[in-house]
Every structure is written in structure tokens, then in C-alpha cells.
Motif scaffolding. Structure first.
Motif, short mmCIF file in Angstrom:
data_model
loop_
_atom_site.label_atom_id
_atom_site.label_comp_id
_atom_site.label_asym_id
_atom_site.label_seq_id
_atom_site.Cartn_x
_atom_site.Cartn_y
_atom_site.Cartn_z
N UNK A 148 7.79 -0.59 -4.11
CA UNK A 148 7.17 -0.23 -2.83
C UNK A 148 6.53 -1.44 -2.20
N UNK A 149 5.90 -2.26 -3.05
CA UNK A 149 5.26 -3.47 -2.52
C UNK A 149 6.31 -4.38 -1.89
N UNK A 150 7.44 -4.51 -2.57
CA UNK A 150 8.49 -5.37 -2.01
C UNK A 150 9.02 -4.81 -0.70
N UNK A 209 1.88 7.51 -3.19
CA UNK A 209 3.17 7.34 -2.50
C UNK A 209 2.93 7.25 -0.99
N UNK A 210 2.07 8.13 -0.50
CA UNK A 210 1.80 8.15 0.94
C UNK A 210 1.12 6.86 1.39
N UNK A 240 3.60 3.86 -12.78
CA UNK A 240 4.85 4.47 -13.22
C UNK A 240 6.09 3.66 -12.85
N UNK A 241 5.94 2.35 -12.80
CA UNK A 241 7.08 1.50 -12.52
C UNK A 241 7.46 1.40 -11.05
N UNK A 242 6.63 2.01 -10.18
CA UNK A 242 6.98 1.98 -8.75
C UNK A 242 6.60 0.67 -8.09
#
Ligand SMILES: O=C(O)C(=O)Cc1ccccc1
Length: 560
Positions: free
Chosen positions: A371-373, A458-459, A486-488
Motif C-alpha cells: 500500500x505504501x508503494x 485499509x481505509x 499482515x504483510x500489506x
């Protein structure tokens, strides 16, 4: 059918209305104020209204939120989106460089704030609509004492074209090129046989705390719907970002609604479910009576009557015999006891048994793209003007609750030697087990996520750069963060105890300059259950009730 909108001709509401309702079923009725639209719905002078609700750049439309807030029975029937591109408009012959005063709807002013600042246009005058501001520019000789030749308005290109004596001085002046406003079609009635339950009640409860002066109006209106409100406004000094995050927190689920201009809204249950999740996240209790907002601790409350574990005058570390002195990383304390990797709790040290390796500090499974990427990608597309905002999150009691005591129901399995298995990340009794090894001795922590944490992360990860800033020790916090991530790859940065500043009384404060000293603090907010944490940057703090306060007798509050 009579449909009202915010006019006059040329307003964005008018553009949208013409686009979707210009046929014989509807007669269109311009209104000069948003409030009037609602009052005419109340009196049945109109059956439907197109109401601007929120904008992707500037957030909620304040007047609409306030008017909706006092009408729990008003329904949203449809939702529409309009891409909004603004022009700077002046009298024929005037130039951008000469403009001293600009007038428009507060939304338009807000959506062009950076543009206006960049051109030194300092005087901003709010008008009831973009088109009304432009009409005044065309008809008046001076505005607020400024010669009309040095005045401008912000409106659409089509609106500018309606006035012969006006010219477009600049186009596409909105700060965010992808600038979209959401409108609702609202009514008290079932139109087209779409039976709708009122959806505004719960959302409105969330808006209500924002305006103290309107409380008795809200209270009366809700009482008529047999909903009894309690108010609590966290007293925080605000900057624009934490205001907007408050707004987000209060209106979280309105963002979750789907655009439905082709479909009737029929997923009420989802909306309510999501809202319930937010309520739980924010410890707003909607189960105790319909729509009742449970009192959240205010900033003041937190300072004067802090949550239980902080009630002692002692500092976090003084309360805890195991806590190491600040800034001294060590694996054993001088008294031979384990240091406390957490900021504030009394811990039960679990000793004995073979030690296992603490999960690596950067052990997030790699997902491409994280998500950061993804967010970095988006940011790199944005202009220099649009810097991302940073949401800094505390860990213990804000995102998770942990204890080193085994919950009674799993104590047996624990003593049966499950530890090696649990360390790998299994759940038992709703807890995740984290083993922290310090000085050759290990402590096993039972870690519980705040309810709906995954959904929350997530939001917000899609809107802000997320940073974890914890007063806990890295040895403990890293594996916990790995688990909630969680690996996100949701967190751009992790800051631990050694990045905190210790107050003279020993408590840990989080100086937000540490995140990035070049960071513009007006774009940073810290969500933390302890006001001491943001005492260096009080304007950036967002209080949240501590999770252990929620834990009292409500085991369901801590789900994984
Ligand atoms: O003032 C208008 O034109 C409106 O309809 C309200 C508004 C203002 C700015 C963007 C979108 C809607």
C-alpha cells in the motif's frame, strides 16, 4: 415533481441538476441558500433536493452536514459525482496580478486555497454559491470596500460565460486536478417506489459533535424521532489536518457509500454495518438506544481524569518496576528484572522455557506493490503543491491492547507448551502471541486488535501516509506491528521509544518533528490515547479512548 437545488443558473448544483433532471418529470427550483432547500423540503414546497455533500479536496459541505444533522428522517435516494473545475473570473480588463479579493462558495475557496495563497490573493469572501458570487462581481462597483476591478470570483466556465462584463482570468485553478463533488438527491418520500429507511440518523450523530452552538437544535430534532443525543466535543486545538481527520473519523462511513446515480441505494445494511464498525472503533456505543452517542473522553477529560492505568501521579515508567530509563537501550535492568517493552503497564514477567528468536524488525512478507508503494506512486504523480498528509498512529491502547497475563481460558494450553507454535502467529482466545526476548529471558504477550482495525487501516492507508509512533520498545513493538500489518506494507515508518522525548516527570512525549524535520506539521496528525504524547504538538493531536478502557467487561471489543 418539484426539485430544488442551490442556484442560480451557473452554479455547480445547477450544472448537475440540468445534466440529470432536465426532463418533463421535474420542475427545477433554484434556491439561494442550502438551508432554504432543507426548509422547503420540510414544508413540502419541494419534494426533492439536490444537495452538495462533500468534495474530494475540501471535505464535507458544512451547511449541508449541519442541515442534514437535524433531519434524521430525511433520506438519500441517489448519489451523484461531478468533476469540478474552477475558473478565476474578474471584470473585463482586470488581471490575476491585480486581484486582492476573491469571493465564492466556501467550498470553492477551500478547493483553490493553495492556488490563491500562491498568488497572494489574501481576502476571501464567502458567498452562498459560486454563481451568486459571480453575479455580485458583475453587478457591484466594489466588494467589501475593494474596487471591483481588483476583485474576482471562483466559478465554472459556463457560469463565467453568462456575464458579458466578466472575463476568465485563469482556468483549472483547483488545487487538486481530480476535484470531485458528491451530491445527494434527498427527500422525505419514497420516490419511484424505492423504499428507503432513513440513513442519515447514524451519520448525523457523527456530525453532531462538530458544532456546539447547534446542539439544542440537534437535540430537539432527534427527540422528535425518539433519539436522544448526548454530546461530547473533544477539546483539541485544531489545525486543518486534524480537523479534517476528525471530520473523517466522524463521517468515515459516508465515504464508504457507493456512487449510485444509476441504482437506488439499497445496501442500507452494509452502510449501517460499516458505521457500526466505526462506532466501535471510536468507542461510540450505538447499541445503547437507537443512535445514542456514548460519551467519549474529551481532551480535557483525558488530562484531568486519565484512563485507569494512568491515574497514578507516577509516570508511565515509575508505575512499572521493569521499565528502563529513557534512551538507554538495554536488555537487563540494574535490578535484574526484565525491562518493560511497553510504555505504561505493569507487566507480569513470564520466565523460564526455551527462548525463541524475536521476529525480525523488517520481517513483513513482501507484497508487490505494498500500500505504501502504491501510495508513493500516486504521490509522485501529484504536484508539489499536493503533499501527502501523514497520519501518525500510536500502538498500545490505540490500535492494539496487549497483556502478558494469559487469559484464564487459555492458561492451560499455554502451560502445555504451546508457546513455540503461538510465536509463529497463531491465535488463541482471540489473542495473537508475541514473544519478546530481552536479556536472554522471554515474555509472552497476548495482543488483541482494536475491533475493525484491519478495515480502519485499509481505509486510512489509501488516504494518508501512515506512521507508527510508539513509546514501546522496538523488541516488542516490531513483531506486533508486523502482525497488524499482515504483510500489506501499510506503514511507511515505525518510530519507537528511543524516538520519544522524555518529560521531566518521565513520561514519553512524541515530538512530531522527529518523523521528518522538513515535514509541514499542518499536514501531520497523531492519533493517541494519551494526550501527553502530543503535548509537544497539541494542535496535531487526536484523542482516542484507550482500548483497555473499552475492555471492561466487553470481551467482544477485542477481536482479532
Ligand atoms: O456554489 C455552487 O456552485 C454549488 O453548487 C456548491 C458547490 C461549490 C463548489 C463546488 C461544488 C459545489
Amino acid at each position: 415533481m418539484k426539485l430544488g437545488y442551490l442556484g442560480p443558473v451557473g452554479s455547480y448544483s445547477n450544472i448537475l441538476t440540468e445534466k440529470y433532471f432536465a426532463h418533463s418529470t421535474y420542475t427545477l427550483h433554484p434556491h439561494s441558500q442550502i438551508q432554504q432547500l432543507f426548509e422547503n423540503l420540510d414544508s413540502d414546497a419541494i419534494e426533492l433536493a439536490i444537495v452538495p455533500i462533500r468534495n474530494s479536496t475540501f471535505g464535507e459541505v458544512r451547511e449541508s452536514a449541519e442541515e442534514r444533522a437535524i433531519r434524521p428522517k430525511l433520506r438519500k435516494l441517489r448519489e451523484y459525482s461531478l468533476k469540478v473545475e474552477h475558473c478565476l473570473v474578474g471584470r473585463q480588463g482586470s488581471k490575476v496580478e491585480d486581484v486582492q479579493l476573491v469571493s465564492s462558495h466556501e467550498q470553492a475557496l477551500g478547493q483553490c486555497r493553495e492556488y490563491l495563497a500562491g498568488r497572494g490573493i489574501a481576502k476571501h469572501l464567502k458567498a452562498s454559491s459560486t454563481a451568486n458570487a459571480t453575479h455580485s462581481l458583475s453587478t457591484q462597483n466594489s466588494i467589501e470596500g475593494v474596487d471591483v476591478g481588483k476583485c474576482a470570483s471562483i466559478c465554472s466556465e459556463s457560469c463565467a460565460g453568462l456575464f458579458d462584463n466578466l472575463a476568465i482570468l485563469d482556468k483549472g485553478i483547483q488545487d487538486n486536478k481530480d476535484n470531485t463533488t458528491t451530491f445527494y438527491l434527498m427527500s422525505y418520500r419514497d420516490i419511484d417506489g424505492h423504499s428507503q429507511s432513513p440513513i442519515t440518523t447514524q451519520q448525523n450523530n457523527l456530525f453532531a459533535p462538530l458544532r456546539r452552538s447547534r446542539r439544542s437544535r440537534y437535540r430537539r430534532a432527534y427527540a422528535s424521532a425518539d433519539i436522544h443525543l448526548q454530546f461530547n466535543t473533544p477539546r483539541v486545538r485544531s489545525n486543518s489536518l486534524n480537523r479534517s481527520i476528525f471530520q473523517y473519523l466522524y463521517t468515515f462511513f459516508s465515504k464508504a457509500e457507493k456512487p449510485t446515480h444509476t441504482q437506488p441505494i439499497n445496501d442500507e445494511s452494509n452502510l449501517h454495518k460499516e458505521k457500526d464498525q466505526l462506532d466501535e472503533f471510536l468507542s461510540v456505543d450505538s447499541s445503547s438506544g437507537s443512535g445514542t452517542v456514548k460519551k467519549r473522553p474529551s481532551y480535557h477529560d483525558l488530562l484531568t481524569n486519565p484512563p485507569k492505568q494512568k491515574q497514578s501521579n507516577k509516570t508511565k515508567d515509575q508505575q512499572n518496576p521493569f521499565a528502563p530509563p529513557f534512551n538507554r537501550r538495554r536488555t537487563t535492568s540494574s535490578d535484574g528484572l526484565l525491562p518493560n517493552p511497553l510504555p505504561s503497564r505493569n507487566l507480569l514477567a513470564v520466565s523460564g522455557g526455551s527462548t525463541t528468536t524475536t521476529p525480525s524488525t523488517s520481517s513483513s512478507p513482501s507484497h508487490t506493490p505494498s500500500i505504501v508503494e502504491q501510495q508513493k506512486k500516486l504521490t509522485s504523480k501529484s504536484t508539489g503543491v499536493h503533499m501527502p498528509k501523514t497520519l501518525v498512529l500510536d500502538l498500545d491502547e490505540t490500535l492494539i491492547h496487549s497483556t502478558s497475563k494469559a487469559p484464564a481460558r487459555i492458561a492451560n494450553s499455554f502451560s502445555l507448551g504451546l508457546r513455540g507454535v503461538l510465536q509463529g502467529g497463531s491465535n488463541d482466545g482471540g489473542a495473537h502471541m508475541v514473544e519478546v526476548v530481552l536479556g536472554g529471558r522471554s515474555v509472552l504477550y497476548h495482543v488483541y486488535k482494536r475491533p475493525h482495525l484491519d478495515f480502519f487501516l485499509k481505509k486510512v492507508a489509501s488516504w494518508y501516509t501512515l506512521v507508527i509512533f510508539t513509546a514501546s520498545m522496538q523488541e516488542y513493538a516490531d513483531p506486533v506491528i508486523d502482525w497488524i500489518d499482515g504483510g500489506r506494507g501499510v506503514f511507511a515508518k515505525r518510530l519507537f521509544r528511543e524516538s520519544c522525548t522524555q518529560a521531566s516527570n518521565g513520561s514519553y512525549m512524541k515530538d512530531l518533528d522527529v518523523i521528518d524535520k522538513d515535514n509541514d506539521l499542518s499536514r501531520v496528525a497523531l492519533v493517541d490515547n494519551s494526550p501527553i504524547s502530543y503535548s509537544i504538538n497539541p494542535a496535531n493531536g487526536i484523542p482516542i479512548s484507550g482500548q483497555s478502557a473499552l475492555h471492561n467487561g466487553r470481551s467482544t471489543c477485542f477481536r482479532s
